[in-house]
Design a protein around this motif. Sequence first.
Motif, PDB file in Angstrom:
ATOM      1  N   LEU A  40       0.859  -1.178   0.000  1.00 34.44           N
ATOM      2  CA  LEU A  40       0.000   0.000   0.000  1.00 34.44           C
ATOM      3  C   LEU A  40       0.897   1.231   0.000  1.00 34.44           C
ATOM      4  CD1 LEU A  40      -2.789   1.396   0.272  1.00 34.44           C
ATOM      5  CD2 LEU A  40      -2.509   1.243   2.759  1.00 34.44           C
ATOM      6  N   LEU A  41       0.731   2.101  -1.008  1.00 29.47           N
ATOM      7  CA  LEU A  41       1.528   3.319  -1.122  1.00 29.47           C
ATOM      8  C   LEU A  41       0.669   4.508  -0.700  1.00 29.47           C
ATOM      9  CD1 LEU A  41       4.268   4.523  -2.162  1.00 29.47           C
ATOM     10  CD2 LEU A  41       3.038   4.998  -4.298  1.00 29.47           C
ATOM     11  N   VAL A  42       1.158   5.276   0.285  1.00 29.58           N
ATOM     12  CA  VAL A  42       0.406   6.431   0.772  1.00 29.58           C
ATOM     13  C   VAL A  42       1.190   7.704   0.502  1.00 29.58           C
ATOM     14  CG1 VAL A  42      -0.891   5.143   2.503  1.00 29.58           C
ATOM     15  CG2 VAL A  42       1.333   6.096   3.114  1.00 29.58           C
ATOM     16  N   VAL A  43       0.476   8.759   0.120  1.00 29.40           N
ATOM     17  CA  VAL A  43       1.092  10.003  -0.328  1.00 29.40           C
ATOM     18  C   VAL A  43       0.262  11.178   0.185  1.00 29.40           C
ATOM     19  CG1 VAL A  43       1.947  11.260  -2.354  1.00 29.40           C
ATOM     20  CG2 VAL A  43       1.673   8.779  -2.465  1.00 29.40           C
ATOM     21  N   TRP A  44       0.932  12.243   0.631  1.00 30.66           N
ATOM     22  CA  TRP A  44       0.222  13.500   0.856  1.00 30.66           C
ATOM     23  C   TRP A  44      -0.186  14.067  -0.496  1.00 30.66           C
ATOM     24  CZ3 TRP A  44      -1.528  13.408   5.314  1.00 30.66           C
ATOM     25  CH2 TRP A  44      -0.807  13.449   6.509  1.00 30.66           C
ATOM     26  N   HIS A  45      -1.365  14.630  -0.581  1.00 34.36           N
ATOM     27  CA  HIS A  45      -1.879  15.169  -1.832  1.00 34.36           C
ATOM     28  C   HIS A  45      -0.914  16.199  -2.436  1.00 34.36           C
ATOM     29  CE1 HIS A  45      -5.232  17.449  -4.126  1.00 34.36           C
ATOM     30  NE2 HIS A  45      -4.932  16.359  -4.791  1.00 34.36           N
ATOM     31  N   GLN A  46      -0.344  17.080  -1.607  1.00 32.72           N
ATOM     32  CA  GLN A  46       0.506  18.142  -2.128  1.00 32.72           C
ATOM     33  C   GLN A  46       1.824  17.637  -2.701  1.00 32.72           C
ATOM     34  OE1 GLN A  46       3.252  19.880   1.405  1.00 32.72           O
ATOM     35  NE2 GLN A  46       1.300  20.907   1.188  1.00 32.72           N
ATOM     36  N   ARG A  47       2.231  16.413  -2.361  1.00 29.69           N
ATOM     37  CA  ARG A  47       3.492  15.866  -2.880  1.00 29.69           C
ATOM     38  C   ARG A  47       3.258  14.647  -3.778  1.00 29.69           C
ATOM     39  NH1 ARG A  47       8.353  18.123  -0.518  1.00 29.69           N
ATOM     40  NH2 ARG A  47       7.613  19.833   0.777  1.00 29.69           N
ATOM     41  N   GLY A  55       6.578  -4.152 -10.281  1.00 28.72           N
ATOM     42  CA  GLY A  55       5.236  -4.513  -9.850  1.00 28.72           C
ATOM     43  C   GLY A  55       4.224  -3.458 -10.253  1.00 28.72           C
ATOM     44  N   PRO A  56       3.032  -3.866 -10.685  1.00 27.15           N
ATOM     45  CA  PRO A  56       2.007  -2.895 -11.103  1.00 27.15           C
ATOM     46  C   PRO A  56       1.443  -2.139  -9.907  1.00 27.15           C
ATOM     47  CG  PRO A  56       1.095  -5.114 -11.095  1.00 27.15           C
ATOM     48  CD  PRO A  56       2.566  -5.258 -10.809  1.00 27.15           C
ATOM     49  N   LEU A  57       0.930  -0.946 -10.185  1.00 25.50           N
ATOM     50  CA  LEU A  57       0.335  -0.094  -9.152  1.00 25.50           C
ATOM     51  C   LEU A  57      -1.030   0.376  -9.636  1.00 25.50           C
ATOM     52  CD1 LEU A  57       0.623   1.519  -6.455  1.00 25.50           C
ATOM     53  CD2 LEU A  57       1.526   3.401  -7.842  1.00 25.50           C
ATOM     54  N   SER A  58      -2.021   0.251  -8.767  1.00 23.25           N
ATOM     55  CA  SER A  58      -3.362   0.730  -9.064  1.00 23.25           C
ATOM     56  C   SER A  58      -3.641   1.943  -8.196  1.00 23.25           C
ATOM     57  CB  SER A  58      -4.395  -0.375  -8.793  1.00 23.25           C
ATOM     58  OG  SER A  58      -5.667   0.013  -9.266  1.00 23.25           O
ATOM     59  N   LYS A  91      -9.498  -7.546  -4.639  1.00 22.75           N
ATOM     60  CA  LYS A  91      -9.388  -8.294  -5.897  1.00 22.75           C
ATOM     61  C   LYS A  91      -8.097  -7.906  -6.606  1.00 22.75           C
ATOM     62  CE  LYS A  91     -11.910  -9.404 -10.150  1.00 22.75           C
ATOM     63  NZ  LYS A  91     -10.842  -9.062 -11.100  1.00 22.75           N
ATOM     64  N   ARG A  92      -7.784  -6.598  -6.656  1.00 22.33           N
ATOM     65  CA  ARG A  92      -6.551  -6.155  -7.278  1.00 22.33           C
ATOM     66  C   ARG A  92      -5.332  -6.688  -6.514  1.00 22.33           C
ATOM     67  NH1 ARG A  92      -6.983  -1.482 -10.801  1.00 22.33           N
ATOM     68  NH2 ARG A  92      -8.792  -1.980 -12.079  1.00 22.33           N
ATOM     69  N   VAL A  93      -5.397  -6.638  -5.190  1.00 21.41           N
ATOM     70  CA  VAL A  93      -4.266  -7.100  -4.379  1.00 21.41           C
ATOM     71  C   VAL A  93      -4.015  -8.585  -4.612  1.00 21.41           C
ATOM     72  CG1 VAL A  93      -3.451  -7.457  -2.013  1.00 21.41           C
ATOM     73  CG2 VAL A  93      -4.577  -5.315  -2.628  1.00 21.41           C
ATOM     74  N   ARG A  94      -5.091  -9.375  -4.687  1.00 19.36           N
ATOM     75  CA  ARG A  94      -4.922 -10.818  -4.942  1.00 19.36           C
ATOM     76  C   ARG A  94      -4.304 -11.071  -6.313  1.00 19.36           C
ATOM     77  NH1 ARG A  94      -9.938 -11.243  -2.012  1.00 19.36           N
ATOM     78  NH2 ARG A  94     -11.109 -11.033  -3.965  1.00 19.36           N
ATOM     79  N   SER A 114      -0.228  -3.532  -6.421  1.00 20.19           N
ATOM     80  CA  SER A 114      -0.136  -2.623  -5.285  1.00 20.19           C
ATOM     81  C   SER A 114      -1.191  -1.527  -5.411  1.00 20.19           C
ATOM     82  CB  SER A 114       1.259  -1.997  -5.208  1.00 20.19           C
ATOM     83  OG  SER A 114       2.235  -2.977  -4.930  1.00 20.19           O
ATOM     84  N   ILE A 115      -1.528  -0.917  -4.282  1.00 18.23           N
ATOM     85  CA  ILE A 115      -2.545   0.131  -4.240  1.00 18.23           C
ATOM     86  C   ILE A 115      -1.891   1.435  -3.803  1.00 18.23           C
ATOM     87  CG2 ILE A 115      -4.726   0.875  -3.227  1.00 18.23           C
ATOM     88  CD1 ILE A 115      -4.979  -1.601  -4.994  1.00 18.23           C
ATOM     89  N   GLY A 116      -2.160   2.522  -4.537  1.00 17.50           N
ATOM     90  CA  GLY A 116      -1.624   3.831  -4.187  1.00 17.50           C
ATOM     91  C   GLY A 116      -2.737   4.831  -3.965  1.00 17.50           C
TER      92      GLY A 116
END
Length: 228
Positions: free
Chosen positions: A52-59, A72-75, A116-119, A123-125
């Motif tokens: 799981l990728l977490v980001v502040w909106h401003q960055r 690895g793919p990222l959704s 479903k995507r994780v399985r 990865s989820i961002g």
Amino acid sequence: MSLRQRIEKSQTLARILAAIAGSYLAFCHRTVKWQAEGLDDLRAALTEGPVLLVVWHQRSLMASLHWPIADGPLSSLFDSSPIGRVSGALHRRMGLQPMEMSRKTSNRVASRTILKRVREGVSIGMTVDGPLGPAKQVKDAPLEWARVMGRPVFCYAFATTRGRRLGSWDRMVVPYPFGRGAYVFARFAEEVPRKPSAEELEALREKMRLFMNDTTARADALIGHPGP
């Protein structure tokens, strides 16, 4: 008709705006001299599965270009607002697999979609405070999806010596070409329990907020000043 209304009615216009923004950001990516930190740690984690990728909106603006897509793919998650549609189209151009998350969608349905995507090994961002703010405040969603996914959580931030802060969108940082830049992927050490208490969730929310601020400060420190 306003630009906002036109984007709401036209996927084609969203794609055109995304193409313009994508070309500009790709030019910045090529011409800025980037320094990366934590990329090897992220790649090592991806060999064991999605994160799981977490980001502040401003960055968040350069995240799609700095993600190691070959590993690895990222959704990415985006909402149905006009700017959300442009963001989704932009991430699709960058090779990501964006998912539109309607505000009318229940948490249960959203969790099933994400799982479903994780399985599938994706990865989820997500921006943890966007798109409606308040800025730099961790919302419920990243904690809930960290709990449901049971996968490592990484924070991302970037900084550049040349750029500007917008007056809106949580004072989003927009890079300029050339100059120096840095980006950081840092692993969040805390784990979200399967059934956390309200007190545990609030403690984790504060720890994630502080960690993301520290990651942002680290990106700033790598270029020697607090950025644009």
